[in-house]
Write an enzyme that holds these catalytic residues in place. Sequence first.
Site, PDB file in Angstrom:
ATOM      1  CE  LYS A 115      -3.135  -2.948  -0.026  1.00  0.00           C
ATOM      2  NZ  LYS A 115      -3.696  -3.332  -1.314  1.00  0.00           N
ATOM      3  NE  ARG A 291     -10.859  -9.175  -4.981  1.00  0.00           N
ATOM      4  CZ  ARG A 291     -10.507  -8.219  -4.131  1.00  0.00           C
ATOM      5  NH1 ARG A 291      -9.242  -7.921  -3.942  1.00  0.00           N
ATOM      6  NH2 ARG A 291     -11.427  -7.543  -3.460  1.00  0.00           N
TER       7      ARG A 291
END
Length: 472
Positions: A115, A291
Amino acid sequence: MFKKVLVANRGEIATRLIRACKELGIATVAIYSEADATSLYVKKADESYLVGPGPIEGYLNIHRIVDLALKVGVDAIHPGYGFLSEKPSFAELCEKKGITFIGPTSQAIADMGDKVRAREMMKKAGVPIVPGSEGSLKNTDEAAVFAKEIGYPVMIKASGGGGGRGLRVARGEKELVKNMDIAQSESRAAFGISEVFLEKYIERPHHIEFQILADKHGNVIHLGERDCSIQRRHQKIIEISPSLILDADLRDKMGMAAVKAAKAANYVNAGTVEFLVDDKKNFYFLEMNTRIQVEHTITEEVTGIDLVKKQIEIAAGKPLNMGQDKVKARGFAMECRICAEDPKNSFRPNSGRVTAYYSPGGIGVRIDGAIYKDYVIPGFYDSMVAKLVVRGRDWNEVVSRMHRSLDEFVIRGVKTTIPFLRKIMNDPDFINGNFDTGYIDRKPELLNYAEFEDPIDKVAAISAAIAAYHRF
Ligand code: MV4
């Protein structure tokens, strides 16, 4: 085009992937655990292989799955969501063994999974990020100095985190000192790295995510947004597309930022760029999901584009063949996640036999599901057993259609979230578009529903009570 694809997942998403392959004329290979031997997707695939040991390990064993893929001669593997979908090591192993991973490169997965790195890449590309620390923080002192600079409240986030794990809010220095320790040790336990960073805390934000598609030839488009603000403990409950809080201008701006984010990440395939939107309609990059997501269905319903087919075509090297101007969203779509959980018991997962099953139908209704009458829901997996997706020409139609579809939906034998969702469809705040990420927590009254609304259930409950009375 591929001839054979291995589906490295289970449940409703395995069925969803098999459906796309069938329409493309591609043969499918499923994997399953003993606990999944009676699952629908196992029967729908052309070939199915038991992978073990136990209910979980087989779905996570990257070497075994790739070995199986080589042995049965597949061209590509689709990971679905969860399990191996965001493990760079799995994509890398596929790359090394010459099997196409239907998704982005292992590099892009790794970059967006970190992140701190993702924030840095977005900042450099000019995508707005939440004001916060540059890189990770060495210690609590550094965090305290920094928090004073940007001002409280702040949010402590784990660099290895995502999806709500390793998050802590601090409203003052005392809380910061306490929570830094907790966040660091939590992060070490969960992700193996204690690295954390700080962001200004955005109160009551909307969670708005943009679907993007990127091919191997440098074309990137977005397919509009989903409002995923209705969540509980970072589990999404209801998703909506388009968002009621964006106008055409903000949608364009955010969509362009999402495309910029994908390009900055060297992204290929389907992906999602998450943003927080505050009460002044400022938007900030939050993270990128590399995804296919559970809620991809609502984007499919409003755009008419089959995202899983697109994923497969992109992985096979086909160009997108459509510019941004070809994407047209029509009407509204909403998804309710139907989970085998008891909302009145802290949403505790329920397992066991489905004694009755009748799914809704009619205009604008789609079910992506995994259960049927007499199926025994195993207790080892995620509690989501079906996705009820409806579309309509406008917001009122989609809400009323969802309401009547939930009324039609019969699942007996296990407790589900259906009556809770029905309460939401009756809530004036929801109907008026008055919701943000704090909605569920602010509304304990949503749990006040009658357990049995079906007269047949009442008869069953009364009979059970009489039987119990006679036994004791
Ligand atoms: C935030 C935030 C407020 N301010 N970051 C939660 C999931 C993870 N992806 C990031 N999350 C949040 N990050 C800042 N700077 C509030 C949340 C948040 C949240 C975000 C989206 C949907 C639901 C949420 C529920 C609680 C907190």
